[in-house]
Scaffold this active site. Structure first.
Site, PDB file in Angstrom:
ATOM      1  N   ASP A 125      -3.252  -0.642  -3.525  1.00 11.92           N
ATOM      2  CA  ASP A 125      -1.838  -0.280  -3.359  1.00 11.92           C
ATOM      3  C   ASP A 125      -1.572   0.984  -4.163  1.00 11.92           C
ATOM      4  O   ASP A 125      -1.576   0.950  -5.391  1.00 11.92           O
ATOM      5  CB  ASP A 125      -0.930  -1.416  -3.822  1.00 11.92           C
ATOM      6  CG  ASP A 125       0.529  -1.215  -3.440  1.00 11.92           C
ATOM      7  OD1 ASP A 125       0.918  -0.073  -3.107  1.00 11.92           O
ATOM      8  OD2 ASP A 125       1.286  -2.200  -3.475  1.00 11.92           O
ATOM      9  N   ARG A 127       1.214   2.891  -3.865  1.00 11.79           N
ATOM     10  CA  ARG A 127       2.637   3.234  -3.852  1.00 11.79           C
ATOM     11  C   ARG A 127       3.214   3.275  -5.260  1.00 11.79           C
ATOM     12  O   ARG A 127       2.752   2.573  -6.151  1.00 11.79           O
ATOM     13  CB  ARG A 127       3.422   2.213  -3.022  1.00 11.79           C
ATOM     14  CG  ARG A 127       3.030   2.208  -1.565  1.00 11.79           C
ATOM     15  CD  ARG A 127       3.697   1.074  -0.827  1.00 11.79           C
ATOM     16  NE  ARG A 127       3.217  -0.227  -1.311  1.00 11.79           N
ATOM     17  CZ  ARG A 127       3.652  -1.393  -0.868  1.00 11.79           C
ATOM     18  NH1 ARG A 127       4.593  -1.433   0.063  1.00 11.79           N
ATOM     19  NH2 ARG A 127       3.166  -2.526  -1.339  1.00 11.79           N
TER      20      ARG A 127
END
EC number: 3.5.4.25
Length: 198
Positions: A125, A127
């Site tokens: 991930d 983000r």
């Protein structure tokens, strides 16, 4: 974070004011859709939505993104006040569209969504939500009721001094096509989900 444009955006959910933001020192642009008065208001219904072309535009059942986007906008419209931040550059949890499709191919061979990213040499991930917190500050949002199943979003807002007064559940249908994806996010990222029997 710089506000670069604003305009009225009529939608099937109602009329929003749209705010386009550009991240300092980069090309990333994010969009805020705001309904009603949110400045200096307590407990603003808020969604931090990661860009997902396949789910948001094409209605892919591989994920629950499109259904969460739809439900969030419906909740904001029903309340007549709220903020949806559409966070660009988050495609495939930040790995980009082409890599997301490559990860899909690995998932078809039995890898889960996290394993597929890692097999490609990419982060599980990538983000960040600091930009979202900066946008909420510019919009003068002081506290939120956050529509999210992702604990990372709660942690980031808290770190930036934006209290989350309540988690508003986004209970979308678990489908055969996305069940493994949703369960993997729950097990490996600690996402909040409901058992359909609860």
């Amino acid at each position: 974070m710089t506000l670069v444009a604003t305009a009225t955006l009529p939608t099937r959910y109602g009329t929003f004011t749209s705010y386009a933001f550009r991240v300092a020192g980069g090309d990333a642009e994010h969009l805020a859709l705001v309904m009603g008065d949110v400045a200096e208001q307590p407990s603003v219904l808020t969604r931090l939505h990661s860009e997902c072309l396949t789910g948001d535009v094409f209605g892919s059942y591989r994920c629950d993104c499109g259904e969460q986007l739809d439900l969030s906008l419906r909740y904001i419209a029903a309340e007549g006040r709220g903020v949806l931040l559409y966070l660009r550059g988050h495609e495939g949890r930040g790995i980009g569209l082409s890599n997301k499709i490559r990860a899909y191919a690995l998932q078809e061979q039995g890898r889960d969504t996290v394993e597929a990213n890692l097999d490609l040499g990419l982060p599980d991930d990538a983000r960040e939500y600091d930009s979202a917190a900066a946008i909420l500050r510019i919009l003068k949002v002081t506290s939120v009721r956050l529509m999210s199943n992702n604990p990372k979003k709660f942690d980031t807002l808290a770190r930036h001094g934006i209290p989350v007064c309540e988690r508003v559940a986004l209970a979308v249908p678990v489908r055969e096509e996305n069940e493994r994806y949703i369960r993997t996010k729950q097990l490996k990222f600690g996402h909040y989900y409901f058992d359909e029997n609860e």
